[in-house]
Design an enzyme around this catalytic site. Structure first.
Site, PDB file in Angstrom:
ATOM      1  N   GLY A  78       0.670  -1.383  -0.297  1.00  0.00           N
ATOM      2  CA  GLY A  78      -0.157   0.033   0.276  1.00  0.00           C
ATOM      3  C   GLY A  78       0.829   1.364   0.094  1.00  0.00           C
ATOM      4  CE1 TYR A  94      -9.195   2.240   8.284  1.00  0.00           C
ATOM      5  CE2 TYR A  94      -9.886   4.894   9.894  1.00  0.00           C
ATOM      6  CZ  TYR A  94      -9.182   3.695   9.301  1.00  0.00           C
ATOM      7  OH  TYR A  94      -7.915   4.187   8.311  1.00  0.00           O
ATOM      8  CE  LYS A 125     -13.369 -11.918   7.202  1.00  0.00           C
ATOM      9  NZ  LYS A 125     -13.933 -13.175   5.438  1.00  0.00           N
TER      10      LYS A 125
END
Ligand code: NAD
Ligand code: UDP
Length: 317
Positions: A11, A146, A92
């Site tokens: 990322g 989140y 998750k």
């Protein structure tokens, strides 16, 4: 040689972190499933002997054969658009993913670092936000997937620290920007950068009076590396206290790039925090850290990156 394992290493932040760890002489194992990251972020590291990439979803338990000294858990969608599109995956990876990463850390007797977020403070009622503030989060709103995933992750990390005696670190990252963000990830820096470069209108949400404080990626990575190497188990804010409204930021970018784009207003997303500014007293005191890169220098490097990506995609006018 020590080995660091980075989840979410393909990322934006994870790839910069992998580079930094390699530069410090650690071997790096990067695990990612490319949910929101990209192979191009780590392509230049793939041939290195001290770098290993494993394509894997960390919500599914995983093992590595070799010794591991540090586990840095960065896997998670991070842009509001991403986590609204991927609510279950976000929950998750914050819960199961964190549990799996902690389990591996325990087996390897390694040190763990969690990438947490200023979103644990929600729409804050205290300003700026010190680590002692418990936050103002709507658990059932769209952003709750989140915020609560990260709050759960922090609780899980502290439980492993207290119950298993694991060495743990928690960094609460405030809005960070720089090269390797996806131009279309919806966060404000890539969105406005793409818009100024393609001469589209800048989309300010709400009346633009909400504030944010932007930290350049190199500063953030320096803070995270210092935290990893410190003995501080308490959550630690890392971010740049230089606060501005989103409208000021839009106008600043227009001036900086001499752009002719206009500003248009769009509805404010649900539960969009009205203010955000890190109190970095703890990072200064315990890590001797504070941000160094001025906004215009960071934005210059970021715009260069987006220019390159957009020209490859033939999106530049
Ligand atoms: P990013 O989307 O660029 O990186 C996240 C990475 O995690 C991606 O490469 C993605 O493919 C990977 N990933 C997601 N789910 C996965 C899974 N189940 N298994 C394996 N890999 C998975 O986002 P980023 O901005 O680099 O954020 C990295 C971390 O930092 C996140 O945990 C985020 O919550 C945190 N953070 C970032 C910011 C910021 O301003 N950039 C602010 C606060 C917190
Ligand atoms: N924002 C905006 N226009 C955009 C994207 C974002 O005005 O095109 C605003 C958003 O509403 C928020 C701020 O910019 O107030 C920062 O948004 P971002 O998605 O970067 O991250 P957040 O801090 O909300 O997690």
């Amino acid at each position: 040689m020590t080995t660091a394992l980075v989840t979410g290493g393909a990322g934006f932040l994870g790839s910069h972190l992998c580079e930094r760890l390699l530069a410090e002489g650690h071997r790096v194992i990067c695990i990612d499933n490319f949910l929101t990251g990209a192979r191009r972020n780590i392509e230049h590291l793939m041939e290195r002997e001290d770098f290993r990439f494993i394509e894997h979803d960390v919500t599914i338990p995983f093992e590595v054969e070799e010794d591991v000294d540090y586990v840095l858990h960065f896997a998670s969608p991070a842009s509001p658009i991403d986590y609204l599109e991927l609510p279950i995956q976000t929950l998750k990876v914050g819960s199961l993913g964190t549990h799996n990463a902690l389990g591996l850390t325990k087996v390897k007797k390694a040190r763990f670092l969690l990438a947490s977020t200023s979103e644990v403070y929600g729409d804050p009622l205290i300003h700026p936000q010190p680590e002692t503030y418990w936050g103002n989060v709507n658990p059932v709103g769209p952003r709750g997937v989140y915020d609560e995933a990260k709050r759960f992750a922090e609780a899980m990390v502290m439980a492993y620290h207290r119950y298993h005696g694991l060495e743990t670190r928690i960094v609460r990252i405030f809005n960070t920007y720089g090269p390797r963000m996806r131009p279309n990830d919806g966060r404000v820096v890539p969105a406005f950068s793409q818009q100024v470069l393609t001469h589209e209108s800048l989309t300010v949400f709400g009346d633009g009076s909400q504030t944010r404080s932007f930290c350049y990626v190199d500063d953030l990575i320096e803070g995270i590396y210092r935290l990893l190497m410190s003995d501080r188990a308490e959550p630690t804010n890392i971010g740049n206290p230089h606060e501005m409204t989103i409208l000021q930021f839009a106008k600043h970018l227009l001036k900086l790039t001499d752009s002719q784009s206009e500003i248009i207003y769009k509805p404010l997303p649900v539960d969009d925090p009205k203010t955000r500014q890190p109190d970095i007293t703890q990072a200064k005191k315990h890590l001797g850290w504070e941000p160094r890169v001025p906004l215009d220098e960071g934005l210059g490097k970021t715009l260069d990156y987006f220019r390159q990506v957009l020209s490859e995609q033939q999106k530049l006018p």
